[in-house]
Structures are given as structure tokens and as C-alpha cells.
Design an enzyme around this catalytic site. Structure first.
Site, PDB file in Angstrom:
ATOM      1  N   ASP A 266      39.846  37.429  49.207  1.00 55.23           N
ATOM      2  CA  ASP A 266      38.168  37.796  49.635  1.00 55.23           C
ATOM      3  C   ASP A 266      37.389  38.633  48.490  1.00 55.23           C
ATOM      4  OD1 ASP A 266      38.495  36.088  51.785  1.00 55.23           O
ATOM      5  OD2 ASP A 266      38.588  38.404  53.009  1.00 55.23           O
ATOM      6  N   ASP A 277      25.583  46.244  43.156  1.00 53.97           N
ATOM      7  CA  ASP A 277      23.496  46.271  44.084  1.00 53.97           C
ATOM      8  C   ASP A 277      24.469  47.896  44.435  1.00 53.97           C
ATOM      9  OD1 ASP A 277      23.094  43.972  42.998  1.00 53.97           O
ATOM     10  OD2 ASP A 277      24.186  42.633  45.163  1.00 53.97           O
ATOM     11  N   ASP A 285      25.124  48.476  30.744  1.00 54.89           N
ATOM     12  CA  ASP A 285      24.803  49.250  30.036  1.00 54.89           C
ATOM     13  C   ASP A 285      25.963  50.147  30.107  1.00 54.89           C
ATOM     14  OD1 ASP A 285      24.318  51.781  28.686  1.00 54.89           O
ATOM     15  OD2 ASP A 285      22.057  51.470  30.154  1.00 54.89           O
ATOM     16  N   HIS A 303      44.472  57.593  49.641  1.00 55.12           N
ATOM     17  CA  HIS A 303      45.020  57.362  47.862  1.00 55.12           C
ATOM     18  C   HIS A 303      44.924  58.501  47.365  1.00 55.12           C
ATOM     19  CE1 HIS A 303      45.719  56.523  44.039  1.00 55.12           C
ATOM     20  NE2 HIS A 303      47.545  55.818  44.343  1.00 55.12           N
ATOM     21  N   ASN A 317      49.381  78.174  55.001  1.00 54.83           N
ATOM     22  CA  ASN A 317      48.637  78.006  56.068  1.00 54.83           C
ATOM     23  C   ASN A 317      49.639  77.968  57.844  1.00 54.83           C
ATOM     24  OD1 ASN A 317      48.941  75.847  54.985  1.00 54.83           O
ATOM     25  ND2 ASN A 317      47.042  74.492  55.565  1.00 54.83           N
ATOM     26  N   ILE A 321      51.996  70.887  55.003  1.00 54.14           N
ATOM     27  CA  ILE A 321      53.272  70.629  53.634  1.00 54.14           C
ATOM     28  C   ILE A 321      52.997  72.010  52.550  1.00 54.14           C
ATOM     29  CG2 ILE A 321      53.467  68.031  53.712  1.00 54.14           C
ATOM     30  CD1 ILE A 321      51.312  68.268  51.475  1.00 54.14           C
ATOM     31  N   SER A 472      51.288  56.482  40.847  1.00 49.24           N
ATOM     32  CA  SER A 472      51.003  57.380  42.027  1.00 49.24           C
ATOM     33  C   SER A 472      51.343  57.872  42.329  1.00 49.24           C
ATOM     34  CB  SER A 472      49.887  55.764  42.729  1.00 49.24           C
ATOM     35  OG  SER A 472      48.975  55.270  42.241  1.00 49.24           O
TER      36      SER A 472
END
Length: 552
Positions: A266, A277, A285, A303, A317, A321, A472
Site C-alpha cells: 500500500d 504533503d 530541495d 523502534h 530506578n 531494565i 538495529s
């Protein structure tokens, strides 16, 4: 786009290649653990804190995460988010005169006055649209020398676009059909299960108790026969409810497939879709800078939030983790859509990070084409000139980067390389054939090091936590260790930090691993420049020895 666990290749790649090792006995924070005492191929972060960093002074380091956005209100991140002290929140004025109004915690280069970009096309689609009018119907014999290179690019782009569009459409159709089929079956089986349990004693049904039920009623008979057909190969103790739970889980996986491929069809390969837009810039540019908005979270920050947690989630704290670095401020620079990032946004994101004090930049993204690479190169050179370390994820296609492209790169169009750059492949926790993640790109000349990138547990939006995997996830583990070095040894330069990280890697000279994307076995040393795994403890030890040997 190379990012993990969402809409692109990271987690998806692992589902369609070899199976990674079983995680049942591996601790959630395995990547922080020590190979010697914990028997997993982690970074020895906790060992470093316990033995090398106790009571040692540190300096706050700013780390920029160029990504999808970060949940800056997350319970484990809100205290480590960078704040622009020269900007007054919410007054609608560019107080620090940097061209970005109210950039309190970073900037969003894929947003505008009326919202944020969520989906975008792939770069191969944009190149296809750009080149198609010029070359689709041209006689190859009439191509002059001036346009020869661009024509060859067109042929590569067209071949990839046609191939990938068809493959994604086919996958979308298959997943959609399977999902609908199993959804119908699930609905029927649920009806049958509830009908028969009501007719019986209300306890979970097994194949044996199902067989014993009176099937004289038409509805009961249909339900009984349907379930028995499904359980034909099961033993008498097979639990219908457990089977339905397994089916529900399978449906979730199918739905992820439907969603993944529907986005590709899609949006990613849609020639007419235009995301800009929303931004309101002039996408043609490439030198335009002052566009975007200050929403540094955006609509899908999973991500980027995950990456931020790996680098610097609050260690004090007692929540969730522990991040790798204990004295960082994380700057969110949003430039990654659900699609391929644009060179213009990447270049501006790097410059913004550098100009606002980042010492390390996490870049967990990549793509196959870079039509405006020259502006990214200029930004990369600018970062290097300001002493900033750039850390880039190698990608998740199982490719040899000595041969295949994955932009951006340290190699410049006009020749030469940027030194303060690290290219990161993903590793797993065991010292066996699965040590190098099956999805990870590699390269004897192109990938510097490997770092943990399989089943990495970290923060996600809404105070959540989740395992994700991909290069990543490997990239921020290196960024976290680099931040430790900058923090505890603030006199180090970016080039020195890179050298220390490379020289202090743990080596696996004789370990045979499965070469990603193949069934071949090779040594780890054949897959990266160092042939090693990042290690925080060894890096800090080396940094200390450098400090001791430096003339006063």
C-alpha cells in the site's frame, strides 16, 4: 530501511531464515552479562561497573538517536532524555536561533504543522518513479556516454522494483488467504468448544471426553465432528482449549505477516503515494533545512524507544531494565518513517545532532539506493570534523557488504573514508555455529565488529518492555559502550574511542559459524574487520592503560 521488529527486515528476517538458539535458559539482560561468569557472549557491562567503575567520576555524554522517535515519558527513559537548555518550552519562539522552534528534546524531520509522517515509499520506488519517464521506452542504442551510468542504474532499479513488488504482493495474498482461512476455522472451533463444554461438565475438553459426548443433537454433532477432525492425529489426552490457544497465537503471527506486507504494497511500492504533503517541505530541495516539528515521539516510536533503552535506560530506578551507559542524555532526532528514510532528512538529522552537542550518533537504518548521497557524505564529514562518533547498523539481509550496498556508508562518493565510523553486525549469546545472527550483514572489509543483536530486551512505548532483534539492536549496544568511554575518559577523541573499541574486542579465531544467508561454515574472522565482539570491560581496561601511558 533496516530497522527491527516493526515493519522491516530485522525480526522478519529471522522468521524466514534459520532458527536462532533457544532462549528459555538465557537471562533477559544477557547482553549485559559476562562470557566468563555468566556463560553468554555478552558485553561484560555489569562486570565493568562492579570492578572498574566503582566510585569513578564521569561526565555526562549526549547521544543522538536518529530513528522513528522515542517515548520521552517512558518510566525508564524520562530521566535520561536530553533537554535543550537554551530553548524555552512552548513559547513558539526559536530562542536559541538554531532554526528549530521549541526543539526541547530534539527534532522531527518527518513532521509538519498538521501532523507526522508514518508511512513512506521505499527508495527503490522513488528512483523508479524518477527514472521511468526518461528511460522506460528509450532505445538502448541511443543512450549517450553522458547518460550511460544513469541508464544502468535504471535497469537495476527496474529489476529490483518489479521483483520486489511481485514478491511482496504474492506474500500479502498468501498471508491474507491463510489468515482468513484460519480466522474462520478459529471462530468455528471456538463455537464448537463452548457448545460442547456447556453440554458436558464445563471442564476443558480432551479428545477422549469429546469422543464420549452424546452427539444426537445436530448442533452438538457438527461441533463434535469438527473438533474430532481437527484432533484426528492427536492422542486421547489432547486438550482442545490448549489447541485453540496455540491456534490463536498462530493467528497473531499471520496477522503480523498481513500487516507487514500490506504496508509494503500500500505504501512502500506505491508509485503515487506522497508523504511530504504532511511535512510541507520541498522534497526536491536537498539543501533545505528548517522544516519539521518538535514532536520527537511520533506515531510509532517502538523502534527508537527500544534503542534508547539499550543505550541508557535508567540504571538506578529499580524499574524495567538497565541501560549500558549510566551518565547519558539521549537526544531524539526523528527521521525514519515506516518505509525508507530520505537522504535529505538523514543529512539534516546528523547535522542537528552534531550542532546540539551529541558526541555519539546511533544510526540503526539503511537502504539499497542513495540518490543524494553527496549531501549525506557532507553531513558525515561535518560530524567527523566536530569529533563525533557515528555508529551504523550493518543491515539484516544476510549480505556481504564488501559486495552489496547498504547506505549510508563511511566511503565517500569523491573518494576516501570517514574514520570516526563503526559498522556493526549482530551476534547471539552462544559460542557455537549460531554466534553470528542468521540475518546479519557482514563484510571482511566493511563491518567493523559484531555486537549482541538477538533477543534484546528493552523499552517500548507506554512503559512497556519487549524483546527485539536485528543489527538495529546491535548498534546501540556499541553506542552504549562508546558513551561509557566518552563519559569516564572524557579526553578521548572519537577516533581513539573507535580504536579502543576495535582493539579490545573478544576474538573467536577458530570458531566456525554459519555464514548468514547460506549453510556454509566460515570462521568469525572472515566476516568482519576485527573478527571480534565488543566488550565493555576490556574496552575500559584498555582506555585506562592508555590514560596511564599518556605523558602528563
Amino acid at each position: 530501511m533496516v530497522f527491527a521488529g516493526l515493519t522491516a527486515q530485522d525480526v522478519w528476517a529471522t522468521q524466514h531464515t534459520r532458527t536462532e538458539p533457544d532462549t528459555t535458559t538465557v537471562p533477559k539482560d544477557w547482553f549485559l552479562r559476562d562470557p566468563g561468569s555468566d556463560h553468554v557472549q555478552g558485553l561484560s557491562v555489569e562486570k565493568a561497573y562492579a570492578t572498574l567503575l566503582q566510585g569513578k567520576p564521569s561526565k555526562t555524554v549526549v547521544v543522538a538517536v536518529i530513528d522513528t522517535g522515542i517515548d520521552i515519558e517512558h518510566e525508564d527513559l524520562k530521566d535520561v532524555i536530553w533537554t535543550n537548555e537554551d530553548e524555552i518550552p512552548g513559547n513558539g519562539i526559536d530562542d536559541d536561533k538554531n532554526g528549530y522552534v521549541d526543539d526541547i528534546h530534539g527534532w522531527n524531520f518527518i513532521g509538519g504543522k498538521n501532523g507526522n509522517v508514518e508511512n513512506d515509499t521505499y527508495e527503490v520506488t522513488r528512483e523508479y518513479v524518477r527514472l521511468k519517464p526518461k528511460y522506460e521506452n528509450i532505445d538502448e542504442k541511443k543512450i549517450g556516454k553522458k547518460n550511460k551510468a544513469e541508464y544502468e542504474l535504471w535497469k537495476r532499479v527496474k529489476a529490483k522494483y518489479d521483483r520486489d513488488l511481485k514478491a511482496n504482493k504474492d506474500q500479502y495474498d498468501q498471508y491474507s488467504q491463510q489468515y482468513q482461512l484460519y480466522m474462520n476455522a478459529y471462530g468455528t472451533l471456538n463455537f464448537c468448544d463452548s457448545t460442547l463444554r456447556a453440554r458436558g461438565d464445563g471442564k476443558p475438553l480432551t479428545k477422549a471426553s469429546l469422543t464420549a459426548l452424546d452427539g444426537s443433537n445436530d448442533t452438538v454433532r457438527f461441533a463434535k465432528e469438527t473438533l474430532l477432525r481437527v484432533l484426528k492425529e492427536a492422542d486421547d489426552n489432547a486438550n482442545v482449549t490448549e489447541f485453540l490457544d496455540e491456534l490463536e497465537e498462530y493467528l497473531k503471527q499471520l496477522k503480523e505477516g498481513v500487516d507487514h506486507y500490506s504496508v509494503a504494497v500500500d505504501y512502500g511500492y506505491n508509485q503515487t503515494f506522497n508523504s511530504r504533503d504532511i511535512v510541507g517541505d520541498n522534497p526536491n530541495d536537498v539543501n533545505e533545512k528548517n522544516y519539521g516539528n518538535n514532536d520527537v515521539e511520533g506515531p510509532y516510536a517502538r523502534h527508537g524507544t527500544h534503542i534508547a533503552g539499550v543505550i541508557g535506560a535508567n540504571r538506578k530506578n529499580n524499574l524495567g531494565i538497565k541501560g549500558i551507559a549510566d551518565n547519558v542524555r539521549i537526544m531524539s532526532v526523528r527521521a525514519l518513517p515506516n518505509g525508507d528514510e530520505r537522504d535529505k532528512d538523514v543529512a539534516n538529522a546528523i547535522r542537528y545532532a552534531v550542532d546540539n552537542g551529541a558526541q555519539v550518533v546511533n544510526m540503526s537504518f539503511g537502504k539499497k539506493f542513495s540518490p543524494n548521497k553527496e549531501i549525506v557524505d557532507a553531513a558525515v564529514k561535518y560530524a567527523a570534523s566536530k569529533g563525533v562518533l557515528l555508529v551504523h547498523a550493518a543491515g539484516n539481509d544476510g549480505d556481504d557488504l564488501d559486495v552489496e550496498a547498504n547506505f549510508p556508508t563511511r566511503t565517500l562518493l569523491k573518494g576516501g573514508e570517514v574514520k570516526s565510523w563503526l559498522e556493526i553486525g549482530a551476534s547471539s549469546w552462544g559460542d557455537n555455529e549460531n554466534f553470528v545472527a542468521s540475518f546479519s550483514n557482514y563484510g571482511k572489509k566493511s563491518v567493523d565488529v559484531f555486537a549482541p543483536g538477538v533477543e534484546i530486551y528493552s523499552t517500548i512505548p507506554g512503559n512497556g518492555y519487549e524483546d527485539l532483534q536485528g543489527t538495529s539492536m546491535a548498534c546501540p549496544t556499541v553506542v552504549g559502550v562508546a558513551a561509557l568511554l566518552f563519559s569516564y575518559y572524557p579526553d578521548l577523541t572519537a577516533d581513539q574511542v573507535k580504536t579502543i573499541l576495535s582493539q579490545s574486542t573478544r576474538k573467536f579465531d577458530h570458531l566456525k559459524v554459519t555464514k548468514p544467508g547460506t549453510t556454509d561454515e566460515v570462521t568469525v574472522s572472515q566476516l568482519s574487520i576485527t573478527g571480534g565482539l565488543i566488550n565493555a570491560y576490556e574496552a575500559l581496561k584498555l582506555a585506562e592503560s592508555w590514560k596511564a601511558s599518556t605523558p602528563k
